[in-house]
Design a protein around this motif. Structure first.
Motif, short mmCIF file in Angstrom:
data_model
loop_
_atom_site.label_atom_id
_atom_site.label_comp_id
_atom_site.label_asym_id
_atom_site.label_seq_id
_atom_site.Cartn_x
_atom_site.Cartn_y
_atom_site.Cartn_z
N ASP A 36 0.81 -1.26 -0.03
CA ASP A 36 0.06 0.04 -0.01
C ASP A 36 0.88 1.28 0.04
O ASP A 36 0.61 2.21 -0.59
CB ASP A 36 -0.78 -0.14 1.37
CG ASP A 36 -2.09 0.89 1.04
OD1 ASP A 36 -2.67 0.94 -0.04
OD2 ASP A 36 -2.41 1.58 2.21
N PHE A 37 2.09 1.22 0.86
CA PHE A 37 2.91 2.39 0.77
C PHE A 37 3.57 2.49 -0.45
O PHE A 37 3.67 3.62 -0.85
CB PHE A 37 4.09 2.34 2.07
CG PHE A 37 5.07 2.89 1.87
CD1 PHE A 37 5.22 4.06 2.05
CD2 PHE A 37 6.31 2.37 1.42
CE1 PHE A 37 6.34 4.88 1.88
CE2 PHE A 37 7.45 2.82 1.29
CZ PHE A 37 7.54 4.13 1.45
N VAL A 38 4.03 1.40 -1.12
CA VAL A 38 4.78 1.60 -2.31
C VAL A 38 3.80 2.12 -3.25
O VAL A 38 4.11 3.02 -4.02
CB VAL A 38 5.18 0.30 -2.76
CG1 VAL A 38 6.00 0.48 -4.17
CG2 VAL A 38 6.45 0.06 -1.75
N ALA A 39 2.65 1.65 -3.65
CA ALA A 39 1.59 2.00 -4.59
C ALA A 39 1.33 3.51 -4.29
O ALA A 39 1.43 4.50 -5.34
CB ALA A 39 0.37 1.12 -4.52
N ARG A 40 0.99 3.90 -3.04
CA ARG A 40 0.69 5.52 -2.57
C ARG A 40 1.90 6.32 -3.26
O ARG A 40 1.66 7.10 -3.72
CB ARG A 40 0.14 5.51 -1.31
CG ARG A 40 -1.19 5.39 -0.98
CD ARG A 40 -1.51 5.91 0.22
NE ARG A 40 -1.24 4.88 1.04
CZ ARG A 40 -0.34 4.88 2.18
NH1 ARG A 40 0.29 6.31 2.15
NH2 ARG A 40 -0.02 4.20 3.08
N SER A 41 3.12 6.07 -2.72
CA SER A 41 4.10 6.74 -2.98
C SER A 41 4.49 6.73 -4.57
O SER A 41 4.95 8.00 -4.79
CB SER A 41 5.68 6.09 -2.35
OG SER A 41 5.25 6.01 -1.02
N LEU A 42 4.30 5.99 -5.30
CA LEU A 42 4.75 5.88 -6.54
C LEU A 42 3.59 6.69 -7.54
O LEU A 42 3.86 7.00 -8.54
CB LEU A 42 4.94 4.56 -7.33
CG LEU A 42 5.95 3.64 -6.64
CD1 LEU A 42 6.06 2.36 -7.35
CD2 LEU A 42 7.57 4.44 -6.98
N GLN A 43 2.63 6.69 -7.03
CA GLN A 43 1.34 7.37 -7.69
C GLN A 43 1.22 8.72 -7.20
O GLN A 43 1.02 9.65 -8.02
CB GLN A 43 0.14 6.71 -7.30
CG GLN A 43 -0.32 5.65 -8.31
CD GLN A 43 -1.77 5.38 -7.96
OE1 GLN A 43 -2.07 4.68 -7.02
NE2 GLN A 43 -2.88 5.33 -9.13
#
Lengths: 113, 86
Positions: free
Chosen positions: A34-41
């Motif tokens: 979740d953290f990675v997806a939010r950061s990359l988006q």
């Protein structure tokens, strides 16, 4: 979520490769996913400027030479020359990533690695 | 679909490019292994921003270390949760 559908498998691989969290730790992996997806988006960075990347790499070569690491400067120059034959549209972006992750190379990089 | 020989040639060229990029990654002391670099290249090819990706990698390294420490502490029977003092 289109982003997760497209990047989900790669995000999972990245979490495993970088954080080394086994598949059995589902909760921790899900939180990181979740953290990675939010950061990359949700980032606000602009697109990579390939000329700026080139300048930074040349600057690094000079710094190597100034620090008495001529062999390192030469090795970098040689690799950048070889890479020109394998250029793709995303090569400047990959080099940008490497520059962002560089960890005091003039002090710590070893040619033997 | 391109013939197998053409596909093999393209694959070999892509492998060579990854090899060179990995050598540059080593010279820059990025602490990236070949597998992680390949994943990053695929993500960037899919449109991920390199600066955002770099921040994510640094944070994942940090969290990976924390989880490792917690696991080691748990194995040793030590709690990592700070206790409140009166």
């Amino acid at each position: 979520m289109a982003f997760l559908a497209q990047q989900g498998a790669l995000i999972d691989e990245l979490i495993e490769a970088v954080a080394g969290i086994p598949k059995t730790r589902r909760q921790q992996r899900a939180a990181l996913r979740d953290f990675v997806a939010r950061s990359l988006q949700g980032h606000t960075f602009t697109r990579t400027n390939q000329f700026e990347v080139q300048d930074r790499l040349r600057g690094l070569e000079e710094r190597f030479a100034v620090c008495g690491r001529e062999a390192l400067a030469e090795a970098l120059d040689q690799r950048l020359g070889s890479l020109q034959q394998h250029q793709t549209p995303t090569t400047p972006e990959v080099l940008h990533l490497l520059l962002e992750l560089a960890d005091r190379p003039a002090q710590h990089a070893k040619l033997s690695d | 679909m391109p013939p197998p020989s053409e596909r093999a040639g393209k694959q070999a060229a892509a492998q060579q490019a990854v090899d060179i990029l990995h050598e540059i990654a080593t010279i820059l002391n990025t602490h990236l292994d070949r597998r992680t670099l390949s994943i990053c290249i695929s993500m960037i090819e899919n449109g991920v921003n390199p600066e955002a990706l770099a921040i994510v990698i640094k944070e994942l390294r940090k969290r990976g270390q924390e989880i490792e420490l917690e696991a080691a502490a748990a194995a040793a029977g030590v709690s990592t949760v700070p206790t409140r003092r009166r």
